[in-house]
Design a protein around this motif. Sequence first.
Motif, PDB file in Angstrom:
ATOM      1  N   LEU A 232       0.859  -1.191   0.000  1.00 21.72           N
ATOM      2  CA  LEU A 232       0.000   0.000   0.000  1.00 21.72           C
ATOM      3  C   LEU A 232       0.893   1.238   0.000  1.00 21.72           C
ATOM      4  N   TYR A 233       0.579   2.183  -0.874  1.00 17.14           N
ATOM      5  CA  TYR A 233       1.387   3.401  -0.967  1.00 17.14           C
ATOM      6  C   TYR A 233       0.479   4.625  -0.952  1.00 17.14           C
ATOM      7  N   THR A 234       0.846   5.617  -0.148  1.00 15.09           N
ATOM      8  CA  THR A 234       0.109   6.869  -0.114  1.00 15.09           C
ATOM      9  C   THR A 234       1.025   7.972   0.398  1.00 15.09           C
ATOM     10  N   VAL A 235       0.585   9.217   0.266  1.00 12.34           N
ATOM     11  CA  VAL A 235       1.306  10.375   0.803  1.00 12.34           C
ATOM     12  C   VAL A 235       0.405  11.046   1.814  1.00 12.34           C
ATOM     13  N   ILE A 236       0.951  11.336   2.986  1.00 14.47           N
ATOM     14  CA  ILE A 236       0.176  11.896   4.088  1.00 14.47           C
ATOM     15  C   ILE A 236       0.880  13.133   4.637  1.00 14.47           C
ATOM     16  N   SER A 237       0.177  13.874   5.481  1.00 10.66           N
ATOM     17  CA  SER A 237       0.814  14.982   6.189  1.00 10.66           C
ATOM     18  C   SER A 237       1.441  14.446   7.478  1.00 10.66           C
ATOM     19  N   ARG A 238       2.330  15.246   8.045  1.00 13.02           N
ATOM     20  CA  ARG A 238       3.014  14.828   9.281  1.00 13.02           C
ATOM     21  C   ARG A 238       2.017  14.589  10.403  1.00 13.02           C
ATOM     22  N   TYR A 239       0.945  15.399  10.438  1.00 13.77           N
ATOM     23  CA  TYR A 239      -0.060  15.241  11.480  1.00 13.77           C
ATOM     24  C   TYR A 239      -0.766  13.892  11.379  1.00 13.77           C
TER      25      TYR A 239
END
Length: 272
Positions: A232-239
């Motif tokens: 699974l691959y995604t981009v998230i914010s640090r929060y």
Amino acid sequence: MSNVYRLIGIFAASIVLGFAFNLFLLPHEVLTGGVTGLAMVFGLLTPINAGIWIFVLNIPIFILGWLGLGKTFIANSVFSVVVTSISMLYIPVVQVTEDALLSSVFGGVIAGAAIGFIIRFYGSTGGFDVIGLILTKKRDVPLGALIFALNSIVVFISGFVFAWDLALYTMASIYITGLVIDRIHTRHIKLSLVVVTSREDELKEALLKNLYRGITVMEGEGAYSKAKLQVLYTVISRYELAIIKPIIKEVDPNAFVSINETMEVLGNFRRG
């Protein structure tokens, strides 16, 4: 209960901010930035307390924030400004140290920490914080650096109204405040998340339920075990990392997780 904790956090940080103003910055006529800095100028030049000026000058900006950031955020921000204004009425304006540079440094650190936590608790101190947060929803830029740029005008006002050495102290204080805010407010930092799991359906469902992010699913195979796995691959914010880690641990404690900081994200990415 989370709302109660949030308000308690905003309340405490707002009082700390009042101490930073009245014990470190105002006694040496060292200002903070933006609308609050202008309120300090008016407070020093008129018999009206700077806390009252903070509230009055923030009214039009709160209207703008109501439209761009939502009712909850502005309600928390109004609460923060009210608490800060009232605390400044009762906290005496006294010098902790006679050294203006020390006051600028420590006042900037304390103010930055307080503002950073207020923002993390989904509020603001009004003024250019609101404008900065509206702009960071559109572009991934460090909030502290943006606020520093917006607040630079206060330095020039301080120089003309008072003295240029105090203006330089103000610049140092604003710069330090911006640095500290960026250490606490990390929403602009994006992370690439890669999860190798054998429980793809459950984990994907849990992540989609708790995040407003798309997830790319890839087929994988263990080189040694030959086991079929999903990536699974995604981009998230640090929060969002604080939300995701417990979910992964609960759904698949044996999942392999890789987290890396991402320099830039292009395409369809929700920044709010």
